[in-house]
Design an enzyme around this catalytic site. Structure first.
Site, mmCIF file in Angstrom:
data_model
loop_
_atom_site.group_PDB
_atom_site.id
_atom_site.type_symbol
_atom_site.label_atom_id
_atom_site.label_comp_id
_atom_site.label_asym_id
_atom_site.label_seq_id
_atom_site.Cartn_x
_atom_site.Cartn_y
_atom_site.Cartn_z
ATOM 1 N N TYR A 118 0.798 -1.223 0.000
ATOM 2 C CA TYR A 118 0.000 0.000 0.000
ATOM 3 C C TYR A 118 0.839 1.285 0.000
ATOM 4 O O TYR A 118 0.697 2.117 -0.876
ATOM 5 C CB TYR A 118 -0.951 0.006 1.208
ATOM 6 C CG TYR A 118 -1.895 -1.177 1.195
ATOM 7 C CD1 TYR A 118 -2.928 -1.240 0.268
ATOM 8 C CD2 TYR A 118 -1.734 -2.237 2.074
ATOM 9 C CE1 TYR A 118 -3.786 -2.323 0.232
ATOM 10 C CE2 TYR A 118 -2.588 -3.332 2.044
ATOM 11 C CZ TYR A 118 -3.611 -3.360 1.122
ATOM 12 O OH TYR A 118 -4.449 -4.440 1.072
ATOM 13 N N PRO A 131 -11.317 0.340 -2.452
ATOM 14 C CA PRO A 131 -12.606 -0.176 -2.931
ATOM 15 C C PRO A 131 -13.763 0.780 -2.618
ATOM 16 O O PRO A 131 -13.688 1.604 -1.702
ATOM 17 C CB PRO A 131 -12.778 -1.481 -2.147
ATOM 18 C CG PRO A 131 -11.436 -1.787 -1.574
ATOM 19 C CD PRO A 131 -10.788 -0.464 -1.361
ATOM 20 N N HIS A 354 -7.369 1.392 1.602
ATOM 21 C CA HIS A 354 -7.169 -0.019 1.898
ATOM 22 C C HIS A 354 -6.057 -0.335 2.906
ATOM 23 O O HIS A 354 -6.034 -1.425 3.484
ATOM 24 C CB HIS A 354 -6.844 -0.720 0.567
ATOM 25 C CG HIS A 354 -7.391 -2.093 0.431
ATOM 26 N ND1 HIS A 354 -7.483 -2.968 1.484
ATOM 27 C CD2 HIS A 354 -7.870 -2.759 -0.640
ATOM 28 C CE1 HIS A 354 -7.987 -4.110 1.053
ATOM 29 N NE2 HIS A 354 -8.241 -4.012 -0.230
ATOM 30 N N SER A 565 -12.423 -11.041 -5.422
ATOM 31 C CA SER A 565 -12.584 -11.117 -3.980
ATOM 32 C C SER A 565 -14.043 -11.332 -3.621
ATOM 33 O O SER A 565 -14.923 -10.725 -4.223
ATOM 34 C CB SER A 565 -12.092 -9.803 -3.361
ATOM 35 O OG SER A 565 -12.104 -9.911 -1.981
HETATM 36 N N1 COA Z 1 -21.464 -28.349 1.009
HETATM 37 C C1 COA Z 1 -22.413 -27.577 1.559
HETATM 38 N N2 COA Z 1 -22.180 -26.324 2.052
HETATM 39 C C2 COA Z 1 -20.926 -25.848 1.960
HETATM 40 C C3 COA Z 1 -19.880 -26.582 1.377
HETATM 41 C C4 COA Z 1 -20.184 -27.902 0.890
HETATM 42 N N3 COA Z 1 -19.241 -28.684 0.341
HETATM 43 N N4 COA Z 1 -18.758 -25.863 1.440
HETATM 44 C C5 COA Z 1 -19.076 -24.690 2.026
HETATM 45 N N5 COA Z 1 -20.384 -24.691 2.358
HETATM 46 C C6 COA Z 1 -21.125 -23.624 3.045
HETATM 47 C C7 COA Z 1 -20.347 -23.056 4.214
HETATM 48 O O1 COA Z 1 -20.586 -23.789 5.392
HETATM 49 C C8 COA Z 1 -20.909 -21.641 4.281
HETATM 50 O O2 COA Z 1 -22.186 -21.691 4.903
HETATM 51 P P1 COA Z 1 -22.952 -20.346 5.447
HETATM 52 O O3 COA Z 1 -23.514 -19.658 4.254
HETATM 53 O O4 COA Z 1 -23.992 -20.923 6.314
HETATM 54 O O5 COA Z 1 -21.930 -19.559 6.172
HETATM 55 C C9 COA Z 1 -21.113 -21.289 2.846
HETATM 56 O O6 COA Z 1 -21.270 -22.523 2.160
HETATM 57 C C10 COA Z 1 -20.007 -20.482 2.235
HETATM 58 O O7 COA Z 1 -18.816 -21.217 2.206
HETATM 59 P P2 COA Z 1 -17.771 -21.065 0.991
HETATM 60 O O8 COA Z 1 -18.483 -20.661 -0.204
HETATM 61 O O9 COA Z 1 -16.946 -22.298 0.913
HETATM 62 O O10 COA Z 1 -16.875 -19.852 1.332
HETATM 63 P P3 COA Z 1 -16.384 -19.246 2.683
HETATM 64 O O11 COA Z 1 -17.519 -18.558 3.305
HETATM 65 O O12 COA Z 1 -15.638 -20.257 3.472
HETATM 66 O O13 COA Z 1 -15.380 -18.124 2.151
HETATM 67 C C11 COA Z 1 -13.335 -17.179 1.462
HETATM 68 C C12 COA Z 1 -14.211 -18.413 1.440
HETATM 69 C C13 COA Z 1 -12.041 -17.466 0.744
HETATM 70 C C14 COA Z 1 -14.040 -16.034 0.755
HETATM 71 C C15 COA Z 1 -13.072 -16.799 2.955
HETATM 72 O O14 COA Z 1 -12.402 -17.849 3.599
HETATM 73 C C16 COA Z 1 -12.214 -15.597 3.127
HETATM 74 O O15 COA Z 1 -11.006 -15.691 3.257
HETATM 75 N N6 COA Z 1 -12.817 -14.379 3.144
HETATM 76 C C17 COA Z 1 -12.134 -13.127 3.287
HETATM 77 C C18 COA Z 1 -11.831 -12.541 1.925
HETATM 78 C C19 COA Z 1 -11.371 -11.120 2.036
HETATM 79 O O16 COA Z 1 -10.646 -10.742 2.932
HETATM 80 N N7 COA Z 1 -11.828 -10.314 1.089
HETATM 81 C C20 COA Z 1 -11.656 -8.894 1.136
HETATM 82 C C21 COA Z 1 -10.584 -8.362 0.310
HETATM 83 S S1 COA Z 1 -10.673 -6.588 0.359
#
Ligand code: COA
Length: 637
Positions: A118, A131, A354, A565
């Site tokens: 940054y 963003p 950011h 993202s």
């Molecule tokens: N079967 C059924 N459900 C599932 C599944 C499967 N195989 N795998 C995941 N799910 C469910 C999860 O339990 C979760 O349920 P919820 O909606 O009740 O919470 C949902 O599906 C979402 O899971 P998933 O899509 O796998 O993603 P995640 O929520 O784990 O997110 C990332 C993944 C990478 C986005 C997250 O770990 C992360 O790091 N986020 C931060 C990103 C960030 O910082 N962005 C900003 C940049 S400025």
């Protein structure tokens, strides 16, 4: 020159920066369970960011390159990597240096990351780094409604701030593990300050007398609005209404110099202009008042009249850069960590700088504020007379005027260059992948891979942010969404010689590979930050930069044509950002249960990219992937 931001590590002249988990489907994002906890005690209990084993990173680096580089390039890079990691080689020395740093710091990466990703990054923060966030259109369309909503919003932010100040902010959890809460303590009362070569961020909340005012900007004119009474209680929403009305009626002039537009400049240019601007005592005091404010509230004038169909894309543009100097780009202070933006026509959202934080804490704050604004009005107590908000004056010398004109010119070119398309994919949301026992995030990422492949007949280096907040002061690492499994899947998808059953099998493999990478990244075992860390040790120890970093393959690996993202939220909003390479796309998405919001951006100056086309291709890919699953017997498993 293209630099790095949180989503990228591209060419930069200088330093060229840039566990054991539960089963994938049990790993949840932020805000799953919340319990109260005192900040420092909580922070101390968090694990430190690990340094992954050298050999593991080297092997994973080679695998990550397979779908995006040519065979002969890969062969050459393998030789360089073998040399790098051999016993007694430079890799081992750098690894030892990194492990030593990890033992003596709270987080071996965090300081380097803020600096390199940054503060050393010299492109404008506007579009290239900060963003925007678009809220659903609010239910007002005049000045009175704007002021009323803004007043409630201020009260809502102060309500959230109270939890920060009292250290009662509920701790967030991901997959059963508590998360680092530090970013929440960095976003209010802080501001980026431009430097001649490198910027800094000052957090005034940590000073002995934390700020008690916000900065309000209306018709390009800035005001200090005190938000607390002398007994420390916040003003009421009714009182904020009165104060905002006073600000608006005293800033009706529309021909003021847009001093705020200076913050949209290339950082070196802004660094120089900042010196000129703050040579004047009045200007210096005005700038300081903005920098010290808790946040900035931008009360915007009109925005272009557009059809309902394009409204959200225009709203995204307002949040990202303000639409150019003829619209609202000067009605901002883009160095401010948090700016809330409220238009007269109900267009609302935010922009954030950011360096101090990622999207999820900002969105959690905004979710709280939106919920607060929806509460019915409380009958207020009688109001006491309040002091008039203080106008911030600027003395505009001919030199400053010239800087403003230059900034306007550059901002308008950038505004014209940015193509932004917000798409609400309404056919399904997280529900469909979940029914098919797939991670929704991985499913969406594979749809992006398929969409890109269909447009370009090749795969590209793809960045997805992964949170490292399971670790103390953790920020992000990269999930490299283009994998060998995703490449096999996208190549097979439209191949008529392949049976559906095989395509589903490849889809499952690609989705699972993505989810495994995600698990690896959030548990501190991904490759990108580790490679950066090793390189930073070489820089700090004055060693020559190892060949793996000057290899063209490394530059290719960091040229993220897809910078993506996921930013989930309770509110039906969408975050947006620009591409991080001239010939790439920025894609942010918010998967809700039954629909997905996408914001896709590209640059008009690149003839090979088109945000609307990619958005359409993503829609097609998501629909086709669902159809395939529904038609396949495996989908019924
Ligand atoms: N079967 C059924 N459900 C599932 C599944 C499967 N195989 N795998 C995941 N799910 C469910 C999860 O339990 C979760 O349920 P919820 O909606 O009740 O919470 C949902 O599906 C979402 O899971 P998933 O899509 O796998 O993603 P995640 O929520 O784990 O997110 C990332 C993944 C990478 C986005 C997250 O770990 C992360 O790091 N986020 C931060 C990103 C960030 O910082 N962005 C900003 C940049 S400025």
């Amino acid at each position: 020159m293209w630099g790095i931001c949180s989503r990228t590590m591209v060419k930069v002249g200088m330093a060229k920066p840039c566990g054991l988990m539960k089963p994938c489907h049990l790993v949840k994002p932020v805000s799953v369970t919340r319990v109260s906890g005192r900040y420092l005690t909580h922070q101390k209990g968090l694990p430190s960011l690990p340094v992954p084993p050298l050999q593991q990173t080297c092997e994973r680096y080679i695998s990550a390159l397979e779908p995006i580089v040519e065979v002969d390039e890969l062969k050459h890079t393998k030789e360089l990597v073998d040399e790098f990691q051999k016993a007694g080689g430079v890799g081992e020395r750098l690894q030892r240096g990194l492990e030593k740093r990890a033992r003596s710091t709270e987080n071996w990466l965090s300081e380097w990351w803020v600096q390199v990703a940054y503060l050393d990054y010299r492109l404008p923060v506007v579009v290239h780094s900060s963003p925007g966030l678009v809220l659903p259109r609010m239910n007002f369309s005049d000045k009175q409604g704007q002021i009323r909503f803004a007043a409630k919003l201020i009260a809502g932010v102060l309500d959230f701030k109270m939890m920060i100040d009292n250290e009662t902010l509920p701790v967030e959890y991901m997959g059963g593990k508590s998360l680092c809460m530090n970013q929440y303590y960095e976003v209010l009362s802080s501001c980026r300050v431009p430097g001649l070569k490198r910027d800094s961020v000052v957090n005034h909340a940590k000073r002995s007398t934390p700020p008690k005012h916000i900065a309000v900007v209306h018709n390009l004119q800035f005001y200090v609005l005190e938000v607390y009474n002398s007994d420390g209680t916040p003003l009421t929403a009714d009182e904020f209404c009165v104060q905002l009305e006073r600000i608006c009626s005293s800033s009706l002039q529309t021909d003021m110099e847009p001093v705020g537009i200076l913050t949209t400049q290339h950082r070196d240019a802004w660094g120089r202009a900042y010196v000129t601007l703050t040579q004047d005592k009045t200007n210096k005091e005005s700038v300081s008042a903005i920098q010290r404010s808790i946040f900035t509230l931008c009360l915007d004038g009109a925005m272009p009249q557009v059809s309902d169909e394009t409204y959200r894309s225009y709203a995204a543009i307002q949040m990202l850069h303000g639409g150019g100097s003829q619209w609202n780009s000067g009605n901002r202070w883009f160095d401010k960590t948090l700016q809330f933006i409220i238009g007269e026509d109900g267009t609302c959202g935010a922009n954030y700088e950011h360096a101090p934080a990622e999207g999820p804490p900002i969105v959690a704050l905004i979710d709280h504020v939106v919920e607060y604004t929806r509460k019915p009005d409380i009958t207020s107590t009688p109001m006491v007379p309040l002091p008039m908000p203080q106008k911030l004056h600027f003395n505009i010398t001919p030199e400053i005027k010239k800087d403003i004109e230059k900034a306007q010119h550059a901002m308008n070119i950038l505004a014209q260059d940015l193509d932004m398309r917000v798409m609400v994919f309404g056919h399904f949301g997280k529900n469909v992948p979940k029914t098919h026992k797939m991670s929704p995030d991985a499913f969406i990422q594979m749809a992006l891979q398929l969409a890109y492949y269909r447009m370009y007949q090749c795969c590209c280096a793809t960045y997805e942010s992964a949170s490292q907040r399971m670790f103390r002061l953790g920020r992000t690492d990269t999930i490299r969404s283009a994998s060998s499994a995703s490449a096999t899947f996208v190549k097979a998808f439209d191949d008529p010689s392949k049976q559906n059953i095989e395509k589903v099998d490849l889809m499952v493999k690609a989705v699972n590979a993505h989810r495994s990478y995600t698990t690896m990244a959030i548990s501190g075992q991904a490759i990108d930050r580790h490679l950066l860390g090793l390189k930073m040790v070489a820089v700090e120890e004055n060693l020559s930069i190892p060949d793996i970093y000057t290899d063209t393959t490394y530059a290719k690996a960091l040229h993220y044509k897809l910078s993506t993202s996921q930013v989930p939220s309770k509110t039906d909003c969408i975050m947006c950002f620009g591409p991080i390479v001239p010939d790439g796309y920025g894609v942010c998405y918010n998967p809700m249960n039954d629909h997905i919001n996408f914001a896709v951006s590209s640059f008009n100056t690149c003839k090979d990219t088109n945000a609307a086309h990619l958005a359409q291709a993503v829609e097609g890919a998501l629909l086709d992937m669902r159809t395939l699953l529904e038609q396949s017997p495996r989908a019924k498993l």
